[in-house]
Scaffold this motif. Sequence first.
Motif, short mmCIF file in Angstrom:
data_model
loop_
_atom_site.label_atom_id
_atom_site.label_comp_id
_atom_site.label_asym_id
_atom_site.label_seq_id
_atom_site.Cartn_x
_atom_site.Cartn_y
_atom_site.Cartn_z
N ALA A 180 0.87 -1.39 -0.06
CA ALA A 180 -0.05 -0.03 -0.02
C ALA A 180 0.92 1.41 0.08
O ALA A 180 0.45 2.67 0.04
CB ALA A 180 -0.92 -0.14 1.14
N THR A 181 1.99 1.08 0.01
CA THR A 181 3.07 2.29 0.03
C THR A 181 3.75 2.69 -1.14
O THR A 181 3.90 1.70 -1.92
CB THR A 181 4.18 1.87 1.14
N VAL A 182 4.21 3.82 -1.26
CA VAL A 182 5.05 4.21 -2.42
C VAL A 182 6.64 4.23 -2.04
O VAL A 182 7.16 4.12 -0.90
CB VAL A 182 4.87 5.58 -2.70
N PRO A 183 7.33 4.18 -3.11
CA PRO A 183 8.93 4.11 -2.75
C PRO A 183 9.31 5.29 -1.98
O PRO A 183 8.61 6.44 -1.93
CB PRO A 183 9.51 4.33 -4.11
N GLY A 184 10.20 4.94 -1.10
CA GLY A 184 10.62 5.85 0.00
C GLY A 184 9.86 5.70 1.62
O GLY A 184 10.35 6.32 2.37
N SER A 185 8.95 4.91 1.26
CA SER A 185 8.22 4.78 2.64
C SER A 185 9.22 3.68 3.48
O SER A 185 10.07 3.20 3.12
CB SER A 185 6.84 3.87 2.26
N HIS A 186 8.99 3.85 4.88
CA HIS A 186 9.44 2.90 5.74
C HIS A 186 8.82 2.12 6.51
O HIS A 186 7.72 2.47 6.82
CB HIS A 186 10.44 3.77 6.56
N LEU A 187 9.38 0.93 6.97
CA LEU A 187 8.81 -0.09 7.81
C LEU A 187 9.62 -0.24 9.18
O LEU A 187 10.67 -0.57 9.08
CB LEU A 187 8.29 -1.63 7.19
N ARG A 257 18.23 -9.39 26.73
CA ARG A 257 17.73 -9.73 27.73
C ARG A 257 16.20 -9.04 27.74
O ARG A 257 15.40 -9.81 28.30
CB ARG A 257 18.29 -9.16 29.36
N PHE A 258 16.02 -8.32 26.61
CA PHE A 258 14.56 -7.92 26.38
C PHE A 258 13.74 -8.85 25.81
O PHE A 258 12.60 -8.74 25.39
CB PHE A 258 14.46 -6.53 25.86
N GLY A 259 14.42 -9.83 24.98
CA GLY A 259 13.81 -10.81 24.48
C GLY A 259 13.06 -10.41 23.11
O GLY A 259 12.05 -10.85 22.68
N ALA A 260 13.64 -9.29 22.34
CA ALA A 260 12.79 -8.77 21.24
C ALA A 260 13.95 -8.38 20.35
O ALA A 260 15.08 -7.68 20.47
CB ALA A 260 11.82 -7.78 21.48
N PHE A 261 13.79 -8.54 18.79
CA PHE A 261 14.44 -7.99 18.08
C PHE A 261 13.70 -6.77 17.26
O PHE A 261 12.42 -6.56 17.28
CB PHE A 261 14.68 -8.98 16.59
N GLY A 262 14.48 -5.73 16.72
CA GLY A 262 13.68 -4.62 16.17
C GLY A 262 14.75 -4.12 14.68
O GLY A 262 15.78 -4.76 14.58
N GLY A 263 13.95 -3.44 13.73
CA GLY A 263 14.43 -3.45 12.51
C GLY A 263 13.66 -2.46 11.97
O GLY A 263 12.41 -2.06 12.28
N VAL A 264 14.22 -1.73 10.79
CA VAL A 264 13.71 -0.54 10.08
C VAL A 264 14.32 -0.83 8.49
O VAL A 264 15.22 -1.16 8.39
CB VAL A 264 14.03 0.70 10.55
N ALA A 265 13.30 -0.79 7.48
CA ALA A 265 13.50 -1.06 6.23
C ALA A 265 12.82 -0.03 5.42
O ALA A 265 11.97 0.62 5.95
CB ALA A 265 12.98 -2.48 5.82
N ARG A 266 13.49 0.19 4.21
CA ARG A 266 13.04 1.10 3.38
C ARG A 266 12.40 0.59 2.20
O ARG A 266 13.20 -0.42 1.43
CB ARG A 266 14.24 2.19 3.09
N ASN A 267 11.39 0.88 1.51
CA ASN A 267 10.83 0.69 0.21
C ASN A 267 11.80 1.33 -0.79
O ASN A 267 11.43 2.39 -1.16
CB ASN A 267 9.47 1.10 0.09
N ASP A 268 12.45 0.47 -1.63
CA ASP A 268 13.50 0.98 -2.77
C ASP A 268 12.85 0.43 -4.05
O ASP A 268 13.33 0.44 -5.05
CB ASP A 268 14.87 0.65 -2.28
N ARG A 269 11.76 -0.07 -4.15
CA ARG A 269 11.06 -0.46 -5.35
C ARG A 269 11.01 0.62 -6.13
O ARG A 269 10.73 1.90 -5.93
CB ARG A 269 9.84 -1.20 -5.18
N SER A 270 10.89 0.30 -7.42
CA SER A 270 10.85 1.55 -8.53
C SER A 270 9.33 1.93 -8.48
O SER A 270 8.52 0.88 -8.23
CB SER A 270 11.12 1.11 -10.14
N ALA A 271 9.01 3.10 -8.93
CA ALA A 271 7.57 3.55 -8.79
C ALA A 271 6.83 2.70 -10.01
O ALA A 271 5.68 2.71 -9.74
CB ALA A 271 7.63 4.99 -9.13
N GLY A 272 7.30 2.27 -10.95
CA GLY A 272 6.58 1.55 -12.19
C GLY A 272 6.32 0.26 -11.36
O GLY A 272 5.38 -0.52 -12.17
#
Length: 272
Positions: A180-187, A257-272
């Motif tokens: 549902a997102t466009v390129p440049g969006s982040h998760l 010790r907190f028992g959780a992973f975290g991460g951030v990713a960027r939508n680098d798909r082409s707009a087409g």
Amino acid sequence: MQTPDGLPSEIDLSRPSAARVYDYFLGGAHNFEIDRRLAEQIAATTPHLPATMRAGREFLRRAVRVLLDAGIDQFLDIGSGIPTVGNVHEVAQAANPKARVVYVDIDPVAVAHSRELLTGDELTGVLHGDLRDPERLLADARALRLLDFDRPLGVLLAGVVHFVPDTDRPADVLATLRSATVPGSHLVLSHSTFEDQPPEMLDAQRLSARTATEITLRSRAEITGFFGDWTLLPPGVVHMELWRPDAPSEVAANPQRFGAFGGVARNDRSAG
């Protein structure tokens, strides 16, 4: 209708609320004595839990600041709970007063409190929504007309995907949100894990199986898969405390010790 406390009448003040207990653990002010009593009982049996919740909130704050630096000025925060101390719209609007935030939660108590707190704030919105129904969630978010889905968006899933069991196909849910997102969006995503955990931590996490909000512990590889083909920002999917700490001194000798992973990713798909 309003309660004597000035809150909407649908909020039952005779029973503790998970959202208000979470608010208490984070140092918020949107909780009552009945919530605080339950919080203290929980802390007595799982003393790591308050610190884990605070570590999750700190990870979210750092991630939001990184998104702001990348030019993101609109955020969809799913599983937000009550927007308590250091919430997303406060962090975002401190850097960009025009930043917009839509909060989404499945808990009607959290939604009612949030709407009461944010009355009159034209840059924030609150939705009652279920992550397991992403199509409806996205449709409702669009209907608010606060977020522009034709521009880069920050999708925030802090400590919520582990409440989606495998039978509800979380990978498909995440794929729907990403599409549902466009390129440049982040998760932004944080998620509980069984990896690198001592037996007592696993036992505490498995206690959730006795509640209506059971947690599914997943591996780093499974959690990484939720980002799909998006580009992971360094340092990748790591224990939350290791994700871009503000200072080396903030990282303890045992960040797992907190028992959780975290991460951030960027939508680098082409707009087409």
